[in-house]
Scaffold this active site. Structure first.
Site, PDB file in Angstrom:
ATOM      1  N   LYS A 104      53.972  52.604  69.328  1.00  0.00           N
ATOM      2  CA  LYS A 104      53.106  51.691  70.077  1.00  0.00           C
ATOM      3  C   LYS A 104      53.247  51.989  71.560  1.00  0.00           C
ATOM      4  O   LYS A 104      54.095  51.443  72.262  1.00  0.00           O
ATOM      5  CB  LYS A 104      53.475  50.237  69.790  1.00  0.00           C
ATOM      6  CG  LYS A 104      52.365  49.266  70.171  1.00  0.00           C
ATOM      7  CD  LYS A 104      51.121  49.498  69.328  1.00  0.00           C
ATOM      8  CE  LYS A 104      49.958  48.631  69.731  1.00  0.00           C
ATOM      9  NZ  LYS A 104      48.731  48.962  68.997  1.00  0.00           N
ATOM     10  N   SER A 145      44.132  49.466  66.236  1.00  0.00           N
ATOM     11  CA  SER A 145      44.907  48.260  66.494  1.00  0.00           C
ATOM     12  C   SER A 145      44.119  47.025  66.051  1.00  0.00           C
ATOM     13  O   SER A 145      43.794  46.892  64.883  1.00  0.00           O
ATOM     14  CB  SER A 145      45.302  48.207  67.968  1.00  0.00           C
ATOM     15  OG  SER A 145      46.585  47.660  68.113  1.00  0.00           O
TER      16      SER A 145
END
Length: 585
Positions: free
Chosen positions: A189, A383
């Site tokens: 991430k 996402s």
């Protein structure tokens, strides 16, 4: 007193007359703007497709363009461009397409859809000519399918391979004494890396290298097929930097020749039957949209909902996916018995995790109610965008769609030292409970507060994985292994089971029709067009703000401003989002 009333009545009369005049002027203005002259294609038409334009999922309307000489004030949506190319394929008035491929304002997913549409157009024997003064790799990736592709003799063709460069702000923040308090789940991430690192982590370097390699290999394969070359040779051209001048592109067969714009158009004129250069019937996509009815008509209805931009809580606008607005759109389509299937076209790098959850809920209810739900990914669907889509009956992506990034983060800056040491500002206050001021940016978080925020992020990440596991019918441990915030190309996402098929919006709509068992259908498209005043006032406000920033700070300043707006929306809100912008050069 008598003179006062005379003046008052005269003023009142003048005001009344002025109002009447303004009323009729306004009515005339509205009539002039809303009425449309009959536009015709004419004969031996050549469509002009300008790749430097950015064709968004939702088209842009500019009602004031009717008062200017700019007939291209309106910019059609990407899908409108696709439909017009398909219509032109069987339109006897259209003989070919002139492709301006110098630069390309469209992402890789959109470019692939345009490229595929042009290949289909050529299958009828109609021509495609491509030209650019300087042809970028993005422009060339589409233009290389043309019957003839030409470059300005003094221009050039870019063939250097792909690169991604990221900016890191940790050093700047340290100098300003700003502490970014960051909490994330997923080793890939990377959205918070610019604030916590001075260079790429190894995990981020790995994921971007693999994804960029996939994109580059796709360019090599498509170019090799279009230009009758082999991929190894093309790769070597880039490695050895063989294409330095425009003439090199001809020597190594990347293009067909060096010509000026007038020479290319003269060749087109000859192709049309020796039409004079100034008599070539070039017609823009904007004009063609007004001349022909390119939209499908039928008895049944399929809802197509376009979603582009950052995902936020609240209403948003047409360049944002506001959870309130889109939840209502999904619900409206779900509850309308006349709509037989729902297709969602999404182009987004994500945003608020809660907003994504709320939209996921509506699409899940539609699917449980027996209404087919099909999702089409554009340039990027990662996402939060992947979150809201993961429970669809079927998901389509392009080979170069940035996909996945199943991970979560949140951040809160501590500006205490910046205000105190740099500006001489201090803060004090009162509160009714120990944690009442937890999310303020003027003091550091306590260890307990840090634990609470990390637990919140971990919990959201678990929910995210759970939603994906249920939607994709996979084990949650497997989703975690391909998640961790990692981004994938669309082709790898297919191999991993994150998407079902490779294809564009047309393919997704056809799939939805099959699932709904209908063949005679038309599309009900959302968001619906603004009315005249909304378009006029909205454009005026948008144009004034953007033009002021661009005039003062330029294009890069505009990008910085947009980035700062994104940062502001991220503060203290759990985010399912990819890095701000993955710019492939």
């Amino acid at each position: 007193m008598k003179s006062f009333f005379k003046i008052f009545l005269a003023s009142l009369l003048a005001f009344f007359v002025l109002c009447v005049i303004l009323f009729f002027v306004f009515v005339g203005l509205i009539t002039g703007l809303t009425s449309s002259e009959r536009v015709t294609t004419g004969s031996k038409a050549v469509l002009v497709l300008d790749l430097s334009r950015t064709y968004k999922e939702i088209g842009e309307e500019n009602p004031l363009s009717r008062f200017t000489d700019k007939e291209d004030g309106d910019i059609p949506s990407l899908y409108d461009v696709m439909r017009m190319i398909r219509y032109a394929k069987s339109d006897s008035a259209v003989k070919g397409i002139y492709l301006k491929c110098g630069s390309n304002g469209n992402g890789m997913g959109a470019s692939q859809e345009i490229r595929n549409a042009l290949i289909d157009f050529k299958s009828t024997g109609k021509f495609v000519y491509a030209y650019g003064d300087v042809i970028t790799q993005g422009g060339y990736s589409v233009g290389n399918i043309a019957d003839k592709i030409y470059c300005n003799p003094k221009g050039g063709v870019d063939w250097r391979g792909f690169a991604i460069q990221l900016a890191f702000l940790k050093g700047l923040l340290q100098k300003l004494e700003i502490e970014p308090q960051i909490f994330y789940a997923g080793k890939f991430k990377s959205a918070t890396e610019p604030f916590r690192e001075t260079q790429m982590t190894e995990a981020n370097r790995l994921q971007l290298s693999v994804m960029l390699g996939d994109f580059y290999n796709r360019l090599l394969l498509q170019t090799a097929e279009a230009r009758k070359l082999d991929t190894a040779t093309l790769h070597q051209y880039a490695n050895d930097y063989k294409i330095r001048f425009a003439a090199d592109a001809v020597t190594y067969k990347l293009i067909d020749g060096l010509k000026y714009d007038d020479e290319v158009k003269n060749e087109i004129a000859t192709r049309l039957g020796r039409v004079k250069l100034d008599k070539i019937n070039f017609i823009t996509m904007q004009k063609y949209a007004k001349a022909v009815d390119f939209k499908r008509d039928g008895k049944e209805k399929i809802a197509v909902i376009y979603a582009q931009g950052d995902i936020i809580d609240g209403k948003g606008d047409r360049d944002m996916i506001g959870s309130v607005t889109y939840r209502e759109l999904f619900r409206k389509a779900r509850l309308d018995d006349n709509i037989k299937a729902i297709v969602v076209r999404i182009n987004s790098g994500g945003g608020s995790a809660l907003a994504s959850e709320n939209m996921w809920r509506e699409l899940t209810l539609a699917r449980k109610g027996g209404k087919p739900v099909v999702v089409s990914f554009g340039d990027v669907a990662a996402s939060g965008a992947y979150y809201l889509s993961c429970n669809a009956d079927s998901i389509f992506a392009q080979t170069n769609t940035i996909t996945g990034s199943i991970g979560v983060f949140t951040m809160l800056p501590n500006l205490e030292k910046f205000f105190n040491n740099k500006l001489g500002v201090t803060f004090d206050g009162v509160k009714t409970a120990p944690q009442a001021d937890m999310l303020v940016a003027t003091k550091p978080l306590t260890p307990a507060q840090r634990t609470w925020l990390q637990n919140s992020v971990d919990s959201t990440y678990y929910t995210f994985k759970q939603r994906v596991a249920e939607g994709r019918r996979k084990d949650i441990s497997y989703i975690d292994s391909i998640g961790q915030g990692r981004v994938w190309s669309g082709s790898r996402a297919l191999e991993l089971g994150l998407v079902d098929r490779l294809g564009g919006l047309d393919d997704a709509i056809a799939c939805a029709a099959r699932m709904a068992k209908i063949s005679d259908y038309r599309l009900r498209e959302y968001p619906e067009p603004h009315n005249f005043l909304e378009v006029l006032l909205g454009n005026a406000e948008k144009d004034n703000t953007q033009s002021a920033i661009q005039k003062e700070f330029g294009e890069e300043g505009m990008k910085t401003w947009q980035t700062m707006k994104r940062v502001k929306t991220m503060m203290g809100v759990t985010q399912a989002r990819i890095p701000f912008e993955i710019a492939i050069q």
